[in-house]
Write a protein that holds these residues in place. Structure first.
Motif, short mmCIF file in Angstrom:
data_model
loop_
_atom_site.label_atom_id
_atom_site.label_comp_id
_atom_site.label_asym_id
_atom_site.label_seq_id
_atom_site.Cartn_x
_atom_site.Cartn_y
_atom_site.Cartn_z
N ASP A 171 4.62 10.83 -5.02
CA ASP A 171 5.22 9.67 -5.69
C ASP A 171 4.28 8.47 -5.71
OD1 ASP A 171 7.54 10.87 -6.36
OD2 ASP A 171 8.69 10.14 -4.63
N THR A 172 3.68 8.20 -4.56
CA THR A 172 2.78 7.06 -4.46
C THR A 172 1.53 7.28 -5.31
OG1 THR A 172 3.59 6.79 -2.21
CG2 THR A 172 1.67 5.51 -2.81
N ILE A 173 1.06 8.52 -5.35
CA ILE A 173 -0.12 8.83 -6.16
C ILE A 173 0.14 8.49 -7.63
CG2 ILE A 173 -1.55 10.73 -7.06
CD1 ILE A 173 -1.23 12.07 -4.26
N LYS A 174 1.35 8.82 -8.11
CA LYS A 174 1.69 8.51 -9.51
C LYS A 174 1.63 7.01 -9.76
CE LYS A 174 5.19 9.80 -12.17
NZ LYS A 174 6.65 9.99 -12.12
N ILE A 181 0.83 -1.20 0.00
CA ILE A 181 0.00 0.00 0.00
C ILE A 181 0.87 1.26 0.00
CG2 ILE A 181 -1.65 1.33 1.39
CD1 ILE A 181 -3.00 -1.25 2.10
N ASN A 182 1.89 1.27 0.83
CA ASN A 182 2.72 2.47 0.89
C ASN A 182 3.56 2.69 -0.36
OD1 ASN A 182 1.59 3.13 3.30
ND2 ASN A 182 3.25 2.27 4.54
N ASP A 183 3.75 1.63 -1.17
CA ASP A 183 4.42 1.78 -2.45
C ASP A 183 3.44 2.12 -3.58
OD1 ASP A 183 6.88 1.30 -1.41
OD2 ASP A 183 6.98 -0.80 -2.04
N GLY A 184 2.15 2.15 -3.26
CA GLY A 184 1.15 2.42 -4.30
C GLY A 184 0.87 1.20 -5.17
N LYS A 185 1.27 0.01 -4.67
CA LYS A 185 1.02 -1.22 -5.44
C LYS A 185 -0.23 -1.92 -4.92
CE LYS A 185 5.85 -2.15 -6.42
NZ LYS A 185 7.02 -2.55 -5.61
N LEU A 186 -0.71 -2.90 -5.70
CA LEU A 186 -1.87 -3.66 -5.25
C LEU A 186 -1.44 -4.79 -4.33
CD1 LEU A 186 -4.04 -4.03 -8.47
CD2 LEU A 186 -4.24 -2.34 -6.65
N ASP A 220 -17.16 14.34 11.68
CA ASP A 220 -18.56 14.66 12.00
C ASP A 220 -19.27 13.48 12.65
OD1 ASP A 220 -18.20 17.10 10.79
OD2 ASP A 220 -19.15 16.52 8.89
N LYS A 221 -18.88 12.27 12.24
CA LYS A 221 -19.61 11.09 12.69
C LYS A 221 -19.18 10.62 14.07
CE LYS A 221 -19.32 8.09 9.28
NZ LYS A 221 -19.67 7.06 8.29
N CYS A 222 -17.86 10.63 14.34
CA CYS A 222 -17.40 10.01 15.59
C CYS A 222 -16.45 10.89 16.39
CB CYS A 222 -16.74 8.66 15.29
SG CYS A 222 -15.08 8.78 14.63
N GLY A 223 -16.13 12.08 15.86
CA GLY A 223 -15.26 12.99 16.61
C GLY A 223 -13.78 12.65 16.54
N GLY A 224 -13.44 11.59 15.80
CA GLY A 224 -12.04 11.18 15.66
C GLY A 224 -11.20 12.22 14.94
N ASP A 225 -9.87 12.14 15.10
CA ASP A 225 -8.97 13.08 14.41
C ASP A 225 -8.94 12.79 12.92
OD1 ASP A 225 -8.20 14.39 16.71
OD2 ASP A 225 -6.55 12.98 17.11
N LEU A 226 -8.88 13.85 12.12
CA LEU A 226 -8.73 13.67 10.67
C LEU A 226 -7.24 13.69 10.32
CD1 LEU A 226 -11.63 15.83 9.22
CD2 LEU A 226 -11.64 13.51 10.12
N ILE A 227 -6.84 12.69 9.54
CA ILE A 227 -5.41 12.57 9.20
C ILE A 227 -5.24 12.44 7.68
CG2 ILE A 227 -4.72 11.48 11.37
CD1 ILE A 227 -4.88 8.77 9.80
N GLN A 228 -4.02 12.66 7.24
CA GLN A 228 -3.70 12.45 5.82
C GLN A 228 -3.16 11.03 5.68
OE1 GLN A 228 -1.10 15.41 4.06
NE2 GLN A 228 -2.05 14.98 2.09
N ARG A 229 -3.61 10.33 4.66
CA ARG A 229 -3.16 8.95 4.46
C ARG A 229 -1.70 8.89 4.02
NH1 ARG A 229 -7.66 6.16 0.77
NH2 ARG A 229 -5.76 5.34 -0.16
N ALA A 230 -0.99 7.85 4.49
CA ALA A 230 0.43 7.68 4.15
C ALA A 230 0.63 7.54 2.65
CB ALA A 230 0.99 6.47 4.88
N ASP A 231 -0.37 6.98 1.94
CA ASP A 231 -0.17 6.78 0.49
C ASP A 231 -0.66 7.97 -0.34
OD1 ASP A 231 -2.85 6.23 1.03
OD2 ASP A 231 -2.95 4.48 -0.27
#
Ligand code: ADP
Ligand code: ZN
Length: 212
Positions: free
Chosen positions: A162-165, A53-58, A147-158
């Motif tokens: 580079d990974t998006i590409k 996942i962190n390499d952007g692979k399946l 909004d649903k559970c009050g949890g912290d919003l974070i940015q995903r590692a992937d």
């Protein structure tokens, strides 16, 4: 309704999946959310999937097919489901067909590659429940909180450039061919993913023949 949602990363599958889930009263099954939960809990599957996942692979087909099949056997799926993020390869689509699960429609959300990079950098998700947000187009009521559970919003590692590409390449090479597979079966419908969330929601409803 047994529905498959397709589209490149960041097309809005998670967001539209949630809207449809409420509207149709059926659950969304997101393989991405399931895998990220497994990573957080450091299960065997999670430990194995993390690197891919962190390499952007399946993640390998056999692993994901097993997880999805087990999920689809749960009783709540009998009233219908929305699959988000599966199938992602022709082998996965064939495995789904062979499992005997009937699919009613496959909705492909269409968004250009240039838009994707921009969107993914403003994407956030709830650390606790995985609900999707966007700091530009889909803000939470309270900044940084779900909004649903009050949890912290974070940015995903992937969600880094580079990974998006890599993920976009994987989408075009391995996932897009599935559209032809489902088109042949007469199941494919498409909707354009727009700048405005509400416009995309309208396109999706129209594509599925729901009241807009
Ligand atoms: P996105 O659609 O934004 O790329 P997802 O949350 O659906 O994000 O998936 C994130 C990652 O999880 C993928 O890049 C891939 O590594 C893995 N993954 C999710 N679903 C599958 C699948 N069906 N087959 C293989 N890998 C998967
Ligand atoms: Zn949450």
């Amino acid at each position: 309704m047994n529905l498959v949602l397709m589209g490149p990363p960041g097309a809005g599958k998670g967001t539209q999946g949630e809207i449809l889930s409420k509207r149709l009263g059926i659950d969304t099954i997101s393989t991405g959310v399931m895998l990220r939960t497994a990573i957080k809990e450091q299960t065997d599957v999670g430990k194995m999937a993390e690197k891919y996942i962190n390499d952007g692979k399946l993640v390998p087909d056999d692993v994901i097919v097993k997880i999805v099949k087990e999920r689809l056997e749960k009783p709540d799926c009998a009233k219908g489901f929305i699959l988000d993020g599966f199938p992602r390869t022709t082998a996965q689509a064939e495995a789904l067909t062979e499992s005997g699960v009937k699919i009613d429609k496959v909705l492909s959300l269409e968004v250009d590659d240039e838009k994707i990079v921009e969107r993914l950098s403003s994407r956030r998700e709830c650390r606790e429940c995985g609900a999707p947000y966007n700091v530009i187009s889909n803000k939470p009521q309270t900044e940084g909180k779900c909004d649903k559970c009050g949890g912290d919003l974070i940015q995903r590692a992937d969600d880094n450039p580079d990974t998006i590409k890599n993920r976009l390449n994987v989408y075009h090479e391995q996932t897009e061919p599935i559209k032809a597979y489902y088109e042949k079966q007469g199941l494919l419908v498409t909707a354009k993913g727009e700048e405005e969330l509400s416009d995309t929601t309208k396109n999706v409803a129209a594509a599925l023949g729901l009241e807009v």
